[in-house]
Design a protein around this motif. Structure first.
Motif, PDB file in Angstrom:
ATOM      1  N   GLY A 204       0.801  -1.222   0.000  1.00  0.00           N
ATOM      2  CA  GLY A 204       0.000   0.000   0.000  1.00  0.00           C
ATOM      3  C   GLY A 204       0.832   1.270   0.000  1.00  0.00           C
ATOM      4  N   LEU A 205       1.948   1.242  -0.711  1.00  0.00           N
ATOM      5  CA  LEU A 205       2.872   2.370  -0.705  1.00  0.00           C
ATOM      6  C   LEU A 205       2.345   3.550  -1.516  1.00  0.00           C
ATOM      7  CD1 LEU A 205       6.215   0.455  -1.391  1.00  0.00           C
ATOM      8  CD2 LEU A 205       5.407   1.317   0.815  1.00  0.00           C
ATOM      9  N   SER A 206       2.694   4.736  -1.076  1.00  0.00           N
ATOM     10  CA  SER A 206       2.579   5.927  -1.912  1.00  0.00           C
ATOM     11  C   SER A 206       3.938   6.146  -2.554  1.00  0.00           C
ATOM     12  CB  SER A 206       2.198   7.147  -1.081  1.00  0.00           C
ATOM     13  OG  SER A 206       0.931   6.980  -0.485  1.00  0.00           O
ATOM     14  N   VAL A 207       3.932   6.498  -3.841  1.00  0.00           N
ATOM     15  CA  VAL A 207       5.185   6.595  -4.583  1.00  0.00           C
ATOM     16  C   VAL A 207       5.156   7.828  -5.475  1.00  0.00           C
ATOM     17  CG1 VAL A 207       6.717   5.462  -6.256  1.00  0.00           C
ATOM     18  CG2 VAL A 207       5.436   4.070  -4.620  1.00  0.00           C
ATOM     19  N   ILE A 208       6.289   8.520  -5.537  1.00  0.00           N
ATOM     20  CA  ILE A 208       6.522   9.527  -6.570  1.00  0.00           C
ATOM     21  C   ILE A 208       7.696   9.022  -7.393  1.00  0.00           C
ATOM     22  CG2 ILE A 208       7.144  11.906  -7.099  1.00  0.00           C
ATOM     23  CD1 ILE A 208       5.876  12.763  -4.499  1.00  0.00           C
ATOM     24  N   ILE A 209       7.440   8.760  -8.661  1.00  0.00           N
ATOM     25  CA  ILE A 209       8.470   8.184  -9.532  1.00  0.00           C
ATOM     26  C   ILE A 209       8.769   9.125 -10.688  1.00  0.00           C
ATOM     27  CG2 ILE A 209       6.682   6.787 -10.702  1.00  0.00           C
ATOM     28  CD1 ILE A 209       8.914   4.753 -11.319  1.00  0.00           C
ATOM     29  N   VAL A 210      10.026   9.425 -10.858  1.00  0.00           N
ATOM     30  CA  VAL A 210      10.508  10.224 -11.984  1.00  0.00           C
ATOM     31  C   VAL A 210      11.040   9.272 -13.046  1.00  0.00           C
ATOM     32  CG1 VAL A 210      12.484  11.627 -12.690  1.00  0.00           C
ATOM     33  CG2 VAL A 210      11.039  12.386 -10.807  1.00  0.00           C
ATOM     34  N   THR A 211      10.603   9.464 -14.286  1.00  0.00           N
ATOM     35  CA  THR A 211      11.096   8.628 -15.377  1.00  0.00           C
ATOM     36  C   THR A 211      10.933   9.360 -16.704  1.00  0.00           C
ATOM     37  OG1 THR A 211      10.869   6.487 -16.507  1.00  0.00           O
ATOM     38  CG2 THR A 211       8.849   7.453 -15.610  1.00  0.00           C
ATOM     39  N   HIS A 212      11.815   9.050 -17.642  1.00  0.00           N
ATOM     40  CA  HIS A 212      11.641   9.539 -19.006  1.00  0.00           C
ATOM     41  C   HIS A 212      10.919   8.504 -19.859  1.00  0.00           C
ATOM     42  CE1 HIS A 212      15.121   6.897 -19.451  1.00  0.00           C
ATOM     43  NE2 HIS A 212      14.796   6.834 -20.723  1.00  0.00           N
ATOM     44  N   ASP A 213      10.709   7.313 -19.289  1.00  0.00           N
ATOM     45  CA  ASP A 213      10.146   6.175 -20.012  1.00  0.00           C
ATOM     46  C   ASP A 213       8.628   6.135 -19.789  1.00  0.00           C
ATOM     47  OD1 ASP A 213       9.363   3.639 -20.950  1.00  0.00           O
ATOM     48  OD2 ASP A 213      11.303   2.755 -20.459  1.00  0.00           O
ATOM     49  N   LEU A 214       7.863   6.461 -20.820  1.00  0.00           N
ATOM     50  CA  LEU A 214       6.411   6.508 -20.674  1.00  0.00           C
ATOM     51  C   LEU A 214       5.810   5.134 -20.424  1.00  0.00           C
ATOM     52  CD1 LEU A 214       5.371   9.127 -23.403  1.00  0.00           C
ATOM     53  CD2 LEU A 214       6.047   9.483 -21.020  1.00  0.00           C
ATOM     54  N   ALA A 215       6.477   4.071 -20.889  1.00  0.00           N
ATOM     55  CA  ALA A 215       5.993   2.715 -20.627  1.00  0.00           C
ATOM     56  C   ALA A 215       6.098   2.385 -19.141  1.00  0.00           C
ATOM     57  CB  ALA A 215       6.782   1.695 -21.452  1.00  0.00           C
ATOM     58  N   VAL A 216       7.167   2.831 -18.505  1.00  0.00           N
ATOM     59  CA  VAL A 216       7.326   2.645 -17.060  1.00  0.00           C
ATOM     60  C   VAL A 216       6.255   3.433 -16.319  1.00  0.00           C
ATOM     61  CG1 VAL A 216       8.835   3.140 -15.087  1.00  0.00           C
ATOM     62  CG2 VAL A 216       9.792   2.157 -17.182  1.00  0.00           C
ATOM     63  N   ALA A 217       6.035   4.667 -16.764  1.00  0.00           N
ATOM     64  CA  ALA A 217       5.011   5.506 -16.133  1.00  0.00           C
ATOM     65  C   ALA A 217       3.632   4.866 -16.254  1.00  0.00           C
ATOM     66  CB  ALA A 217       5.008   6.889 -16.778  1.00  0.00           C
ATOM     67  N   ARG A 218       3.319   4.323 -17.413  1.00  0.00           N
ATOM     68  CA  ARG A 218       2.004   3.716 -17.599  1.00  0.00           C
ATOM     69  C   ARG A 218       1.835   2.483 -16.715  1.00  0.00           C
ATOM     70  NH1 ARG A 218      -2.005   3.868 -21.627  1.00  0.00           N
ATOM     71  NH2 ARG A 218      -0.698   4.820 -23.254  1.00  0.00           N
ATOM     72  N   LEU A 219       2.885   1.712 -16.587  1.00  0.00           N
ATOM     73  CA  LEU A 219       2.795   0.466 -15.825  1.00  0.00           C
ATOM     74  C   LEU A 219       2.664   0.709 -14.321  1.00  0.00           C
ATOM     75  CD1 LEU A 219       2.931  -2.651 -16.300  1.00  0.00           C
ATOM     76  CD2 LEU A 219       5.348  -2.502 -15.671  1.00  0.00           C
ATOM     77  N   LEU A 220       3.343   1.735 -13.808  1.00  0.00           N
ATOM     78  CA  LEU A 220       3.421   1.907 -12.359  1.00  0.00           C
ATOM     79  C   LEU A 220       2.510   2.988 -11.786  1.00  0.00           C
ATOM     80  CD1 LEU A 220       7.261   1.590 -11.611  1.00  0.00           C
ATOM     81  CD2 LEU A 220       5.488  -0.124 -11.264  1.00  0.00           C
ATOM     82  N   SER A 221       2.241   4.055 -12.554  1.00  0.00           N
ATOM     83  CA  SER A 221       1.600   5.223 -11.943  1.00  0.00           C
ATOM     84  C   SER A 221       0.099   5.271 -12.178  1.00  0.00           C
ATOM     85  CB  SER A 221       2.253   6.512 -12.450  1.00  0.00           C
ATOM     86  OG  SER A 221       2.059   6.666 -13.840  1.00  0.00           O
ATOM     87  N   ASN A 222      -0.610   5.802 -11.174  1.00  0.00           N
ATOM     88  CA  ASN A 222      -2.043   6.070 -11.296  1.00  0.00           C
ATOM     89  C   ASN A 222      -2.289   7.425 -11.952  1.00  0.00           C
ATOM     90  OD1 ASN A 222      -1.746   5.103  -7.995  1.00  0.00           O
ATOM     91  ND2 ASN A 222      -2.658   3.712  -9.485  1.00  0.00           N
ATOM     92  N   ARG A 223      -1.406   8.364 -11.639  1.00  0.00           N
ATOM     93  CA  ARG A 223      -1.567   9.743 -12.090  1.00  0.00           C
ATOM     94  C   ARG A 223      -0.238  10.224 -12.640  1.00  0.00           C
ATOM     95  NH1 ARG A 223      -1.975  14.806  -8.957  1.00  0.00           N
ATOM     96  NH2 ARG A 223      -1.714  13.566  -7.078  1.00  0.00           N
ATOM     97  N   LEU A 224      -0.308  11.139 -13.610  1.00  0.00           N
ATOM     98  CA  LEU A 224       0.891  11.555 -14.321  1.00  0.00           C
ATOM     99  C   LEU A 224       0.975  13.081 -14.371  1.00  0.00           C
ATOM    100  CD1 LEU A 224       3.094   9.894 -15.771  1.00  0.00           C
ATOM    101  CD2 LEU A 224       1.900  10.349 -17.924  1.00  0.00           C
ATOM    102  N   MET A 225       2.199  13.592 -14.171  1.00  0.00           N
ATOM    103  CA  MET A 225       2.478  15.013 -14.391  1.00  0.00           C
ATOM    104  C   MET A 225       3.573  15.102 -15.453  1.00  0.00           C
ATOM    105  SD  MET A 225       2.198  16.926 -10.692  1.00  0.00           S
ATOM    106  CE  MET A 225       3.916  16.681 -10.335  1.00  0.00           C
ATOM    107  N   VAL A 226       3.369  15.980 -16.422  1.00  0.00           N
ATOM    108  CA  VAL A 226       4.320  16.181 -17.509  1.00  0.00           C
ATOM    109  C   VAL A 226       5.042  17.503 -17.290  1.00  0.00           C
ATOM    110  CG1 VAL A 226       4.638  16.326 -20.009  1.00  0.00           C
ATOM    111  CG2 VAL A 226       2.795  14.894 -19.064  1.00  0.00           C
ATOM    112  N   MET A 227       6.376  17.462 -17.291  1.00  0.00           N
ATOM    113  CA  MET A 227       7.171  18.662 -17.050  1.00  0.00           C
ATOM    114  C   MET A 227       7.885  19.106 -18.315  1.00  0.00           C
ATOM    115  SD  MET A 227       8.914  18.456 -13.275  1.00  0.00           S
ATOM    116  CE  MET A 227       9.203  20.234 -13.286  1.00  0.00           C
ATOM    117  N   GLN A 228       7.913  20.409 -18.508  1.00  0.00           N
ATOM    118  CA  GLN A 228       8.682  21.035 -19.583  1.00  0.00           C
ATOM    119  C   GLN A 228       9.269  22.332 -19.051  1.00  0.00           C
ATOM    120  OE1 GLN A 228       6.507  22.768 -22.852  1.00  0.00           O
ATOM    121  NE2 GLN A 228       8.150  22.353 -24.328  1.00  0.00           N
ATOM    122  N   ARG A 229      10.571  22.463 -19.158  1.00  0.00           N
ATOM    123  CA  ARG A 229      11.276  23.681 -18.709  1.00  0.00           C
ATOM    124  C   ARG A 229      10.901  24.074 -17.283  1.00  0.00           C
ATOM    125  NH1 ARG A 229       9.436  25.723 -23.882  1.00  0.00           N
ATOM    126  NH2 ARG A 229      10.973  25.285 -25.503  1.00  0.00           N
TER     127      ARG A 229
END
Length: 260
Positions: A204-229
């Motif tokens: 039941g962990l809460s996680v904040i994961i940083v990745t450049h790999d969208l496949a990793v983000a899709r597999l692990l995250s419930n919610r997504l934030m996209v950063m630019q500059r």
């Protein structure tokens, strides 16, 4: 504060400046218990700076990081004393680095790496510490007969699993992950992702994961934030953001994956 009573982490107007250069700017979001938040963007987008500011690795120029502590409720992390912050990072928080060498002590055994975090919060019984270390090696799929081996004798994937065991042994509620599968072979990545997903679910962990790999983000995250500059340009449920991106930058990220 009743509205916020169930929020685990609250970020308000978080900004990090390096002179005139923006690391991250005006970032606001809340994280809920059991939620996995992915932060994605190209190299230089500010996602690692943001993670380091949130996790008290790097003090921001402006803004607030508030955490819902077990005893005192919501507290501003950068208003805590240094001993309070250190205790938080040894107990309720954990940080998984991209390179396991940054999160392990390479000159002590695998068991000692896991046991050290228990000793840091006051555990002193050698037998109990060793048993806990052995149990956690099993949970991350490392054979118990490797307990006394040095991490330098492990493969990259095993080192990363050992770093995860070292972090999770104290039962944290919030785990920060910085490109946890970066630099690993594809087959090793897949096994590690399966392990991470099962641990997040089972614990039941809460996680904040940083990745450049969208496949990793899709597999692990419930919610997504996209950063630019240094700014958040889009956020929402992971599948929604990746399947129907609204911002031009997000559309470019998604299309670049589809074309490869």
């Amino acid at each position: 504060m009743s509205r916020d009573s169930n929020i685990l982490l609250s970020i308000r107007d978080l900004t990090m400046m390096y002179g005139s250069r923006i690391g991250c700017q005006d970032v606001c979001f809340d994280l809920w218990p059991g939620e996995v938040l992915g932060i994605v963007g190209e190299s230089g987008s500010g996602k690692s700076t943001l993670l380091n500011c949130i996790s008290a690795q790097l003090e921001p120029s402006e803004g607030q990081v508030s955490y819902n502590t077990r005893i005192e409720g919501m507290k501003e992390v950068y208003q805590m004393s240094e001993p309070e912050r250190r205790l938080l990072m040894r107990t309720d928080w954990a940080f998984v680095h991209q390179s396991p060498r940054d999160g392990l002590r390479m000159n002590v055994s695998a068991g000692a790496n896991v046991g050290e975090r228990l000793m840091a919060i006051g555990n002193r019984h050698y037998g109990d510490i060793r048993q806990s270390a052995e149990n956690w090696l099993g949970k991350v799929e490392i054979e118990s007969d490797r307990l006394d081996d040095l991490p330098s004798t492990f493969s990259g994937g095993m080192q990363q699993r050992l770093q995860i065991a070292r972090n999770l042994v104290t039962g944290p509620r919030l785990v920060f992950m910085d490109e946890p599968t970066g630099g690993l072979d594809v087959s090793v990545q897949a096994k590690l992702l399966d392990l991470l997903r099962s641990l997040v679910r089972d614990l039941g962990l809460s996680v904040i994961i940083v990745t450049h790999d969208l496949a990793v983000a899709r597999l692990l995250s419930n919610r997504l934030m996209v950063m630019q500059r240094g700014r958040i340009v889009e956020q929402g449920l992971t599948d929604q953001v990746l399947d129907d991106p609204q911002h031009a930058y997000t559309q470019l990220l998604v299309s670049s994956i589809l074309q490869t």
